[in-house]
Scaffold this motif. Structure first.
Motif, PDB file in Angstrom:
ATOM      1  N   ALA A  85       9.539   9.183 -46.861  1.00  5.33           N
ATOM      2  CA  ALA A  85       8.448  10.146 -47.028  1.00  5.33           C
ATOM      3  C   ALA A  85       7.771   9.977 -48.389  1.00  5.33           C
ATOM      4  CB  ALA A  85       8.977  11.569 -46.871  1.00  5.33           C
ATOM      5  N   LEU A  86       8.563   9.669 -49.427  1.00 10.11           N
ATOM      6  CA  LEU A  86       7.988   9.415 -50.754  1.00 10.11           C
ATOM      7  C   LEU A  86       7.111   8.176 -50.740  1.00 10.11           C
ATOM      8  CD1 LEU A  86       7.770  10.009 -53.785  1.00 10.11           C
ATOM      9  CD2 LEU A  86       9.896   8.712 -54.111  1.00 10.11           C
ATOM     10  N   PHE A  87       7.585   7.104 -50.090  1.00  8.96           N
ATOM     11  CA  PHE A  87       6.767   5.892 -49.962  1.00  8.96           C
ATOM     12  C   PHE A  87       5.443   6.217 -49.270  1.00  8.96           C
ATOM     13  CE2 PHE A  87      10.960   3.307 -49.470  1.00  8.96           C
ATOM     14  CZ  PHE A  87      11.204   3.441 -50.825  1.00  8.96           C
ATOM     15  N   ASN A 118       1.446   6.033 -50.644  1.00  4.92           N
ATOM     16  CA  ASN A 118       0.468   5.201 -49.949  1.00  4.92           C
ATOM     17  C   ASN A 118      -0.802   5.943 -49.591  1.00  4.92           C
ATOM     18  OD1 ASN A 118       0.954   2.237 -48.849  1.00  4.92           O
ATOM     19  ND2 ASN A 118       2.956   3.167 -49.225  1.00  4.92           N
ATOM     20  N   LEU A 119      -0.799   7.262 -49.749  1.00  2.00           N
ATOM     21  CA  LEU A 119      -2.011   8.030 -49.493  1.00  2.00           C
ATOM     22  C   LEU A 119      -2.938   8.055 -50.708  1.00  2.00           C
ATOM     23  CD1 LEU A 119      -0.542  11.030 -47.469  1.00  2.00           C
ATOM     24  CD2 LEU A 119      -1.719   9.006 -46.603  1.00  2.00           C
ATOM     25  N   LEU A 120      -2.501   7.456 -51.808  1.00  2.00           N
ATOM     26  CA  LEU A 120      -3.347   7.338 -52.982  1.00  2.00           C
ATOM     27  C   LEU A 120      -4.357   6.210 -52.784  1.00  2.00           C
ATOM     28  CD1 LEU A 120      -0.558   7.527 -55.727  1.00  2.00           C
ATOM     29  CD2 LEU A 120      -1.939   9.418 -54.841  1.00  2.00           C
ATOM     30  N   THR A 172       2.781  -0.133 -47.286  1.00  2.00           N
ATOM     31  CA  THR A 172       1.359  -0.430 -47.482  1.00  2.00           C
ATOM     32  C   THR A 172       0.896  -1.518 -46.518  1.00  2.00           C
ATOM     33  OG1 THR A 172       1.543   0.108 -49.832  1.00  2.00           O
ATOM     34  CG2 THR A 172      -0.364  -1.179 -49.165  1.00  2.00           C
ATOM     35  N   GLY A 173       1.642  -2.624 -46.466  1.00  2.98           N
ATOM     36  CA  GLY A 173       1.265  -3.737 -45.593  1.00  2.98           C
ATOM     37  C   GLY A 173       1.302  -3.358 -44.123  1.00  2.98           C
ATOM     38  N   ALA A 199      -7.497   5.571 -47.901  1.00  2.67           N
ATOM     39  CA  ALA A 199      -6.196   5.070 -47.467  1.00  2.67           C
ATOM     40  C   ALA A 199      -6.031   5.416 -45.987  1.00  2.67           C
ATOM     41  CB  ALA A 199      -5.071   5.708 -48.277  1.00  2.67           C
ATOM     42  N   PRO A 200      -5.464   4.515 -45.170  1.00  6.85           N
ATOM     43  CA  PRO A 200      -5.320   4.752 -43.727  1.00  6.85           C
ATOM     44  C   PRO A 200      -4.194   5.751 -43.441  1.00  6.85           C
ATOM     45  CG  PRO A 200      -4.366   2.643 -44.301  1.00  6.85           C
ATOM     46  CD  PRO A 200      -5.002   3.164 -45.564  1.00  6.85           C
ATOM     47  N   TRP A 201      -4.511   7.033 -43.491  1.00  7.39           N
ATOM     48  CA  TRP A 201      -3.501   8.078 -43.494  1.00  7.39           C
ATOM     49  C   TRP A 201      -2.700   8.141 -42.194  1.00  7.39           C
ATOM     50  CZ3 TRP A 201      -3.308  12.107 -40.029  1.00  7.39           C
ATOM     51  CH2 TRP A 201      -4.439  12.319 -39.245  1.00  7.39           C
ATOM     52  N   LEU A 202      -3.354   7.950 -41.045  1.00  6.84           N
ATOM     53  CA  LEU A 202      -2.624   8.028 -39.787  1.00  6.84           C
ATOM     54  C   LEU A 202      -1.677   6.842 -39.625  1.00  6.84           C
ATOM     55  CD1 LEU A 202      -2.115   9.545 -37.195  1.00  6.84           C
ATOM     56  CD2 LEU A 202      -4.035   8.312 -36.144  1.00  6.84           C
TER      57      LEU A 202
END
Length: 533
Positions: free
Chosen positions: A149-151, A155-157, A319-320, A346-349
């Motif tokens: 969840a932290l990762f 990644n939403l940044l 991310t990848g 950032a691709p949130w979904l």
């Protein structure tokens, strides 16, 4: 950050990633939990010859990386690995390969989370079941899910902020292994450990250690620079340099680490042979060795690094993987909603899907070693397509401008394909059986969805362009069954099996080239993908 609710409002990914950021992204994806555990497992399998496992592994990965370097410069967009397969064999293969890539990416953040809690269990004994070879407890499972969840949150940044954060991690991840090498070598008094316990390891262990000890797994992160290709300002230069540079940096680090690990061992650690290598604190091998040598501060530093190195790799793989899902949405191989971006672009979904499915992977693979075997086999299988695509494009599009052109591709690409199949073969018959069973089930489900749910005609699936996959997968599985590795029936010895895999790989290449799209269709496909950018 409020996410965009409409895929149509998703826009484009920003092109603001520089070469150094790409290099650091791939390097931090490579240098993860593999360096914390790989030297120990390689030594148990190949003894002092384990140094050569890392050399051979680096050469194989470099061959594959060179093929992808030329392709990545031709497809400079996020999720490029998905787009490549469309160009050579059409949308049918592209859809299948895209979801296979997702299955290769999604468990990596989970295995890095397992690495964190495995090391932490040495001083917080709540995460691993006693005498269970690293199996997670319920508490360990929950902590791993929270790490994922932290990762996902990071990644939403915005990608620029994410990679700036990653750059700081990368400097640490390079510095700590190199410091470990220096300290262990200086503190060691056993410089002739290679002569210890003769007869308890075999030459073939150099090769079987590649998939089973996590050697190949430790190099797999070079592809992150390719995944972020759509977000760099000069992709034709930055992508190949970042891919090749990250593999070279990691190779030097890993080989030195294996040398230092072997030198730090005591003769008593090998009393029962290399295959029963044992010492205090072996659950966290390098920290355990440092403590055994009386270097308490180094052991403490390594326990801290056991959070940072796997954490950085898990972060970049999430991310990848999100970019792979984004590309699946772009190519209509998945829901268009996967392209939805938040205000930071950032691709949130896609990030959310990576988190949810990653947590599910903890259930069937609740230990680092269990997860690594699966990841290595499925990832190398997906990498095997790269040399095929390169050969197809060289034949069908000879006049195409190539920002990076691999010299000797007519020889190096087939060799890279053979090496990919060798890795799969060396994982053993049981692992290949599980791998191809998962792929078969997934293929049947997707084909059913394509024909029954979307009501697409069978002629548009491109069966004639993907038929060569059956002899590829089926042939490798049959040879694995006949071999003597990992549960095979032992009809073939080690080297006859290796030779047969090489011969069959060349036959598969011939099938793949005959099944490729016509040259004019390939050109149209590449123009169509160019318009997506």
């Amino acid at each position: 950050m409020e996410p965009s609710v409409s895929p149509n409002a998703s826009g484009k990914l920003k092109r603001e990633v520089r070469f150094v950021s790409l290099l650091f992204a791939s390097t931090t994806s490579i240098v993860g939990s593999g360096w914390l555990f790989g030297a120990y497992h390689a030594a148990r399998i190949a003894g002092p010859l384990s140094i050569w496992s890392w050399v051979v592994g680096a050469v194989i990965i470099m061959l594959i990386a060179l093929c992808f370097s030329e392709l990545a410069a031709l497809f400079p967009r996020s999720g490029a690995l998905v787009h490549m397969s469309h160009a050579s064999h059409g949308e049918g293969l592209g859809r299948i390969w895209g979801w296979m890539l997702f299955l290769a990416y999604v468990p990596v953040p989970a295995v890095e989370g397992e690495a964190v809690v495995t090391y932490a269990n040495n001083y917080l004994p709540y995460f691993i079941q006693p005498h269970s070879n690293g199996l997670l407890t319920t508490t360990g499972f929950i902590v791993c899910a929270l790490l994922l969840a932290l990762f996902a949150f990071l990644n939403l940044l915005a990608v620029r902020l994410l990679l700036r954060f990653n750059a700081a991690i990368t400097m640490w991840k390079i510095a700590v292994p190199l410091l470990t090498v220096i300290v262990l070598i200086c503190a060691s008094t056993h410089w002739n450990v290679g002569a210890a316990a003769p007869g308890t390891y075999q030459f073939s262990g150099i090769f079987t250690a590649l998939p089973t000890a996590g050697v190949i797994f430790s190099f797999l992160g070079f592809r992150t620079a390719i995944d972020l290709g759509g977000e760099t300002s000069n992709p034709s230069r930055n992508i190949p340099l970042a891919v090749i540079g990250s593999v070279l940096v990691a190779a030097v680090i890993y080989i030195l680490l294996q040398v230092a690990f072997l030198m730090a061992l005591r003769p008593s650690d090998l009393a029962n042979g290399w295959n029963h290598l044992s010492f205090t604190g072996q659950a966290g091998p390098f920290a355990g060795l440092a403590a055994t040598l009386g270097i308490g501060w180094m052991a403490t530093l390594l326990y801290v690094d056991a959070y940072i190195s796997p954490g950085g790799t898990g972060l970049m793989y999430l991310t990848g993987g999100a970019r792979i899902l984004f590309a699946l949405g772009e190519t209509k191989a998945g829901p268009r909603g996967l392209m939805a971006l938040n205000k930071a672009k950032a691709p949130w979904l896609a990030v959310l899907v990576m988190w949810g499915v990653g947590v599910l992977f903890l259930l069937p693979f609740p230990a680092w070693q269990l997860m690594v075997g699966y990841i290595t086999s499925v990832t190398v299988l997906t990498y095997g397509l790269g040399p095929i695509v390169l050969l197809v494009l060289r034949r069908s599009q000879p006049a195409l401008h190539r920002p990076f052109r691999l010299k000797g591709a007519g020889y190096l690409a087939p060799l890279a394909f053979i090496c990919s199949n060798w890795i799969i073969y060396w994982t053993g018959f049981m692992t290949t059986t599980v791998l191809f069973a998962i792929i078969a089930v997934g293929f049947v489900l997707y084909a059913g969805y394509y024909h029954l749910i979307t009501k697409q005609p069978a002629s548009e699936f491109g069966w004639c362009y993907i038929a060569w996959l059956l002899p590829w997968f089926g042939g490798i599985w049959v040879i694995s069954a006949l071999g003597n590795i990992g549960g095979g029936f032992g009809v073939l010895g080690f080297w006859p099996g290796v030779v047969l895999v090489a011969i069959w790989s060349l036959i598969v290449i011939a099938f793949a080239l005959r099944s490729a799209l016509p040259a004019e269709e390939t050109a149209e496909m590449m123009v169509r993908m160019e318009n997506i950018m």
